[in-house]
Design a protein around this motif. Structure first.
Motif, PDB file in Angstrom:
ATOM      1  N   GLY A 243       0.804  -1.221   0.000  1.00 16.09           N
ATOM      2  CA  GLY A 243       0.000   0.000   0.000  1.00 16.09           C
ATOM      3  C   GLY A 243       0.831   1.262   0.000  1.00 16.09           C
ATOM      4  O   GLY A 243       0.368   2.322   0.409  1.00 16.09           O
ATOM      5  N   ILE A 244       2.078   1.158  -0.476  1.00 17.35           N
ATOM      6  CA  ILE A 244       3.015   2.288  -0.466  1.00 17.35           C
ATOM      7  C   ILE A 244       3.411   2.635  -1.895  1.00 17.35           C
ATOM      8  O   ILE A 244       3.528   1.760  -2.756  1.00 17.35           O
ATOM      9  CB  ILE A 244       4.281   1.928   0.353  1.00 17.35           C
ATOM     10  N   TYR A 245       3.630   3.941  -2.162  1.00 16.70           N
ATOM     11  CA  TYR A 245       4.187   4.317  -3.470  1.00 16.70           C
ATOM     12  C   TYR A 245       5.558   4.960  -3.272  1.00 16.70           C
ATOM     13  O   TYR A 245       5.822   5.594  -2.256  1.00 16.70           O
ATOM     14  CB  TYR A 245       3.243   5.238  -4.244  1.00 16.70           C
ATOM     15  N   CYS A 246       6.443   4.741  -4.265  1.00 11.37           N
ATOM     16  CA  CYS A 246       7.852   5.119  -4.140  1.00 11.37           C
ATOM     17  C   CYS A 246       8.355   5.885  -5.358  1.00 11.37           C
ATOM     18  O   CYS A 246       7.744   5.881  -6.426  1.00 11.37           O
ATOM     19  CB  CYS A 246       8.727   3.867  -3.985  1.00 11.37           C
ATOM     20  N   ARG A 247       9.528   6.501  -5.189  1.00 18.11           N
ATOM     21  CA  ARG A 247      10.270   7.082  -6.292  1.00 18.11           C
ATOM     22  C   ARG A 247      10.963   5.959  -7.054  1.00 18.11           C
ATOM     23  O   ARG A 247      11.136   4.847  -6.546  1.00 18.11           O
ATOM     24  CB  ARG A 247      11.336   8.046  -5.767  1.00 18.11           C
ATOM     25  N   THR A 248      11.403   6.265  -8.269  1.00 21.35           N
ATOM     26  CA  THR A 248      12.135   5.248  -9.050  1.00 21.35           C
ATOM     27  C   THR A 248      13.505   4.965  -8.453  1.00 21.35           C
ATOM     28  O   THR A 248      14.118   3.951  -8.760  1.00 21.35           O
ATOM     29  CB  THR A 248      12.324   5.737 -10.502  1.00 21.35           C
ATOM     30  N   THR A 249      14.001   5.879  -7.591  1.00 25.31           N
ATOM     31  CA  THR A 249      15.324   5.708  -6.994  1.00 25.31           C
ATOM     32  C   THR A 249      15.266   5.118  -5.592  1.00 25.31           C
ATOM     33  O   THR A 249      16.264   5.154  -4.872  1.00 25.31           O
ATOM     34  CB  THR A 249      16.049   7.066  -6.926  1.00 25.31           C
ATOM     35  N   CYS A 250      14.132   4.576  -5.184  1.00 24.13           N
ATOM     36  CA  CYS A 250      13.981   4.024  -3.828  1.00 24.13           C
ATOM     37  C   CYS A 250      15.049   2.959  -3.567  1.00 24.13           C
ATOM     38  O   CYS A 250      15.255   2.053  -4.394  1.00 24.13           O
ATOM     39  CB  CYS A 250      12.590   3.420  -3.645  1.00 24.13           C
ATOM     40  N   PRO A 251      15.761   3.029  -2.420  1.00 17.81           N
ATOM     41  CA  PRO A 251      16.868   2.104  -2.161  1.00 17.81           C
ATOM     42  C   PRO A 251      16.466   0.690  -1.759  1.00 17.81           C
ATOM     43  O   PRO A 251      17.319  -0.205  -1.704  1.00 17.81           O
ATOM     44  CB  PRO A 251      17.619   2.793  -1.009  1.00 17.81           C
ATOM     45  N   VAL A 252      15.188   0.446  -1.481  1.00 16.12           N
ATOM     46  CA  VAL A 252      14.772  -0.898  -1.059  1.00 16.12           C
ATOM     47  C   VAL A 252      14.814  -1.856  -2.251  1.00 16.12           C
ATOM     48  O   VAL A 252      14.825  -1.436  -3.411  1.00 16.12           O
ATOM     49  CB  VAL A 252      13.357  -0.870  -0.452  1.00 16.12           C
TER      50      VAL A 252
END
Length: 454
Positions: free
Chosen positions: A30-39
């Motif tokens: 249920g989370i949205y991220c940037r394209t550079t997310c480190p996970v």
């Protein structure tokens, strides 16, 4: 429409050039991220893509606390789609719906409020009010995560009139409470640090050289890696220093203000001065196609802004038909003579300080002094003084002055200073037949490309 295959390749690459162009939402969390997310990137079957953060929020996703999608460089999907929508979003980001209602905003744009709602629904999938509240919450989230301002101050700085309203809206929009993001420790309420990201390339060396060649002692300061200045915004006074962190494609900005209520507009203006929100690759691609084959477009050449349209106009008048050094000396004298002092530094003189002053401190013709007073009086008497087209009615102000002020005071992207001596000289040096009209809507960037040749 976003192409899932292209988005998949982009997110796996973690290339910062895609940062902010779309967002990845993970169905299982249920989370949205940037394209550079480190996970670790989730499986493709578990993700979906959205062009804007608010689309992801409307679909029920909350922002990632690790990559902070609210900090992604700006690259709105609506850019270039509709001029009216672009102006509406700019005004909302500046707080138009915090100080007025939707009808007043629509009237300012010259359209009906129904048409304005239709534009937002079509291009962003939400209403203007919801968009405004979401941007307020994202800015509050940034302050909660990156600063130690008290929650009450964060609420005020984000445009909320009460803590209860702030808590309710924050929970409703981001599915989190402010306390879950609150950092510990104390800090001065009027000092904070923010990270402002951009998408490369960014020619900071050229930007810094341009700004420092025109920097006014006491008003501005800088070094090889930083730039800062004193400022005033709607009665709020303060200063900022932006330090360039090249390896992370960002600026670390320290801001000190005496009132946080206008903080969001101040941060937006700092972003404009440093030109952080342009899609530089798209600009350079268009310029390369419109320029002659032998003309090399330098990467990362951006538009260095001036804090306000009034300041840009005064500096342009003092810079008419003289060198950069001579103009800087005149502005320095004006600032040190009429600017209010604070801790050994100066604020730029107000229209009130110039309008009725004899300006004996300046060794310039009386006609030019009168032009300075005319512009200052215009700012005191006009309802819309930043409309530079009206400046042409003032004696002593011509097209070059107006265009220069719009170029640096508003950072308009399509201003070509064809009458500028430096631009003419650069065009002669380039040895190529340039047709500026073909570079539209990026003629401001062409102007700075030419200046960079000198």
């Amino acid at each position: 429409m976003l192409n899932p295959e292209i988005c998949q390749k982009a997110r796996f690459s973690r290339d910062p050039r895609f940062d902010g162009k779309f967002f990845t939402a993970v169905k299982t969390t249920g989370i949205y991220c940037r394209t550079t997310c480190p996970v670790s990137p989730p499986k493709e079957k578990n993700v979906c893509y959205y062009a804007t953060a608010i689309e992801a929020a409307n679909a029920g996703f909350r922002p990632c606390l690790r990559c902070r999608p609210d900090s992604a460089p700006g690259s709105p999907a609506w850019k270039g789609v509709n001029t009216t929508l672009e102006r509406a979003i700019k005004l909302i980001d500046e707080g138009a719906l915090q100080t007025g209602d939707l009808s007043a905003l629509a009237e300012r744009l010259g359209i009906s409020d129904r048409y304005l709602r239709d534009l937002f629904k079509k291009h962003l999938g939400t209403s203007p009010k919801t968009y405004a509240q979401y941007q307020q919450c994202l800015f509050a989230k940034q302050l909660l995560q990156q600063t130690k301002l008290p929650v009450t101050q964060v609420a005020l700085a984000s445009g909320f009139s009460s803590i209860r309203r702030f808590n309710d809206c924050f929970l409703n929009q981001l599915k989190l409470t402010p306390s879950k993001m609150r950092k510990s420790a104390e800090e001065k309420a009027n000092s904070l640090q923010l990270k402002l990201y951009y998408r490369p390339p960014y020619n900071w060396s050229l930007m810094s050289s341009f700004l420092m060649a025109r920097a006014i002692p006491g008003l501005e300061w800088g070094s090889e890696h930083s730039y800062g200045r004193m400022f005033e915004w709607a009665g709020t006074r303060g200063s900022f220093t932006a330090k360039h962190i090249a390896d992370d494609f960002r600026f670390d900005v320290t801001i000190e203000v005496d009132d946080v209520r206008h903080l969001k507009a101040i941060v937006n203006n700092i972003r404009r001065i440093l030109d952080l929100d342009v899609d530089m690759q798209a600009v350079e691609q268009d310029l390369a196609l419109s320029c002659p084959e032998g003309f090399t477009v330098k990467p990362g050449v951006r538009l260095p802004g001036i804090w306000s349209m009034f300041e840009a106009g005064i500096r342009a008048i003092l810079g008419q038909q003289i060198s950069v050094v001579a103009a800087r000396n005149l502005v320095t004298i004006l600032v040190s003579s009429l600017g209010e002092s604070s801790g050994g530094k100066y604020f730029f003189p107000t229209p009130e300080a110039i309008a009725d002053n004899e300006l004996d401190c300046l060794k310039i013709p009386g006609s030019r002094k009168q032009t300075l007073r005319n512009l200052a009086r215009h700012y005191l008497d006009s309802e819309n003084p930043d409309d530079a087209s009206a400046w042409l009615k003032l004696k002593g102000i011509g097209p070059w002055t107006v265009d220069y002020a719009r170029l640096r005071g508003l950072s308009e992207p399509d201003i070509f200073l064809g009458g500028d001596l430096g631009v003419k000289k650069a065009m002669g040096q380039s040895g190529e037949a340039l047709t500026p009209e073909e570079a539209s809507p990026w003629r401001s960037y062409l102007t700075f490309q030419l200046w960079s040749l000198l």
